[in-house]
Design an enzyme around this catalytic site. Structure first.
Site, mmCIF file in Angstrom:
data_model
loop_
_atom_site.group_PDB
_atom_site.id
_atom_site.type_symbol
_atom_site.label_atom_id
_atom_site.label_comp_id
_atom_site.label_asym_id
_atom_site.label_seq_id
_atom_site.Cartn_x
_atom_site.Cartn_y
_atom_site.Cartn_z
ATOM 1 N N ARG A 42 -129.306 -75.815 -37.380
ATOM 2 C CA ARG A 42 -129.025 -74.421 -37.987
ATOM 3 C C ARG A 42 -129.612 -74.402 -39.589
ATOM 4 N NH1 ARG A 42 -127.258 -69.798 -36.281
ATOM 5 N NH2 ARG A 42 -126.207 -68.307 -37.838
ATOM 6 N N LYS A 64 -121.362 -81.253 -47.041
ATOM 7 C CA LYS A 64 -122.347 -81.009 -45.853
ATOM 8 C C LYS A 64 -122.838 -79.488 -46.320
ATOM 9 C CE LYS A 64 -123.093 -79.971 -41.039
ATOM 10 N NZ LYS A 64 -123.094 -78.390 -40.833
ATOM 11 N N ASN A 65 -122.043 -78.527 -46.119
ATOM 12 C CA ASN A 65 -122.508 -77.058 -46.183
ATOM 13 C C ASN A 65 -123.198 -76.874 -47.712
ATOM 14 O OD1 ASN A 65 -121.744 -76.768 -43.668
ATOM 15 N ND2 ASN A 65 -119.623 -75.838 -44.638
ATOM 16 N N ASP A 73 -113.643 -73.481 -41.007
ATOM 17 C CA ASP A 73 -113.898 -74.698 -40.512
ATOM 18 C C ASP A 73 -112.708 -75.744 -40.321
ATOM 19 O OD1 ASP A 73 -116.616 -74.378 -40.173
ATOM 20 O OD2 ASP A 73 -117.281 -75.160 -41.913
ATOM 21 N N MET A 107 -113.477 -65.387 -36.967
ATOM 22 C CA MET A 107 -114.883 -65.401 -37.153
ATOM 23 C C MET A 107 -115.963 -65.890 -36.086
ATOM 24 S SD MET A 107 -114.673 -66.314 -41.481
ATOM 25 C CE MET A 107 -116.411 -66.174 -41.545
ATOM 26 N N ASP A 157 -123.834 -75.709 -34.117
ATOM 27 C CA ASP A 157 -122.625 -75.878 -33.016
ATOM 28 C C ASP A 157 -122.634 -74.696 -32.018
ATOM 29 O OD1 ASP A 157 -121.280 -77.822 -34.076
ATOM 30 O OD2 ASP A 157 -120.483 -76.998 -35.823
#
Length: 436
Positions: free
Chosen positions: A97, A22-23, A321, A343, A121
């Site tokens: 985002r 996904k990223n 994540d 983070m 998120d």
């Protein structure tokens, strides 16, 4: 609002293929805006966030053709830049985002880019300063409409290469700046750049299109601007976060699972971090094999005997994540572990759901939680819960699959944002899960 019904307590068995990352996909898709030529991308995951971005690109005027499962061609030779200042874009862009990353390529190629304040998120404040400070250093003018929560950058005379030291090694910030800098005049040096595999993939794709980028894989990138880029064909890596999710699922449900074609060279610390919880992970070619942990798994301790501490940090550190997954897996380990989410300050707030299920967790503060493992002596209990974000959602799903009884998870659209056909794939290896 869709719902999962999960009958827990069953062991699973079989092979599972991770989806495309996904990223990486969100970055790669934005890069198609950098050229008039055709770009072909393979292994695109069929998930909500990625599909939203493809829809935005289509509305912007990108010609998109589906070639097969996960494969698309993109041609950005006749874009409608007026769409960027439309009410339609303000609504569509604010819900994703990842839409922030269209600004860099548009700024580099056309001298302007706009974006509504993006969503995503609810895991704490996620600043956009790194993106826009980088654009400003390249010579762009920044403006922000506070009432409409709308950002803009403009460089009608073009961008000029420069040296910049990023305040944080932001992955999306680095990607955005790189995509702007490939068309800037002269040389751009980005120090403290993110160096995640997905950022490396973006840089390699840009080089295949004709960009000049040195230092790929390091935290110092040097980019020599070029006037034009050409087309290319690119294949997206398997999703390391999904791979970590399946490792956690196998351990929690005492299941024998093989995760296929994981690209071991791009997993970094993920396998060894799970091994710190006592999970057996075997490398078989490019697959991960996890045997059924019939006797459970035991948390390691540090050399001096102190409690294990698992924390996140920028690559090559452990990805944030997967900390939610680690926390859930630790609830049934033998021993205790401190999970330190450095983070994002709101990512551990889902632990109250796990406590309701019987987990022994002490939430020390917004960033730290101590987990005292049950060693499978006390099974988690089924409950009703709501998914707050993608990673908490998959963590709650894993907990539900291991729990005694039938659990209900609401707002599973959050899980669908990051996981392709997750219920269908889990049913194929024996999970009792239905969608309604």
């Amino acid at each position: 609002m869709a719902t999962f019904q999960i009958e827990g307590g069953h062991s699973l068995k079989g092979d599972i293929q991770p989806q495309g990352a996904k990223n990486e996909a969100l970055q790669i898709l934005c890069a198609v805006l950098l050229t008039n030529d055709t770009v072909t991308i393979n292994n695109i995951p069929d998930i909500r966030d990625v599909n939203k971005l493809i829809e935005i690109l289509s509305n912007l005027g990108v010609k998109i053709q589906k070639l097969g499962k996960g494969s698309y061609s993109f041609k950005s030779d006749a874009l409608n830049l007026d769409y960027l200042e439309s009410e339609q874009f303000k609504e569509e862009g604010s819900g994703l985002r990842g839409s922030i990353m269209i600004v860099g390529p548009l700024l580099g190629r056309f001298g302007k880019g706009y974006i509504p304040r993006p969503g995503g998120d609810k895991i704490g404040r996620r600043r956009l300063d790194t993106h826009f400070e980088g654009f400003i250093k390249l010579g762009a003018k920044f403006r922000y409409n506070k009432e409409e929560r709308f950002y803009g950058v403009e460089a009608p005379k073009g961008l000029k290469g420069t040296y910049m030291l990023l305040e944080e090694a932001s992955v999306t910030g680095t990607a955005n700046i790189v995509m702007a800098a490939v068309h800037a005049e002269g040389e751009t040096t980005i120090y403290n750049a993110a160096c995640e595999p997905y950022l490396q993939q973006l840089c390699k794709m840009l080089v295949s299109m004709g960009a000049k980028i040195d230092g790929i894989g390091s935290n110092m990138l040097k980019i020599t601007g070029v006037k034009e880029l050409g087309g290319c064909t690119h294949t997206i890596l398997p999703d390391m976060i999904e791979i970590g999710s399946w490792i956690g699922l196998a351990a929690m449900t005492k299941s024998e699972i093989t995760i296929k074609n994981v690209s071991w060279d791009n997993l970094g610390l993920i396998p060894n971090t799970f091994r710190k919880l006592g999970i057996t992970i075997e490398k078989k070619g490019d697959d991960i094999y996890i045997p059924a942990h019939k006797n459970g798994y035991e948390v390691q301790s540090f050399i001096d005997g102190s409690i294990m501490n698992i924390s996140d940090s920028p690559w090559p550190g452990f990805t944030p994540d997967l900390l939610s997954i680690m926390l859930v897996v630790a609830t049934q380990a033998k021993g205790s572990v401190l999970i330190h989410q450095k983070m994002f300050e709101s990512r551990l707030f889902f632990v109250d759901k796990l406590i309701d299920m019987g987990a022994k967790i002490i939430l020390c503060d917004p960033h730290r939680a101590t987990v005292i493992g049950h060693n499978f002596e006390s099974q988690l209990k089924a409950t009703t819960m709501t998914s707050p974000d993608i990673r908490a959602g998959i963590s709650l799903l894993i907990a539900a699959l291991s729990a005694k009884g039938t659990s209900t998870i609401h707002n599973i659209e959050q899980i669908d944002r990051g996981y392709e056909d997750i219920d269908g794939r889990l049913r194929k290896i024996g999970a009792k899960i239905t969608r309604s």
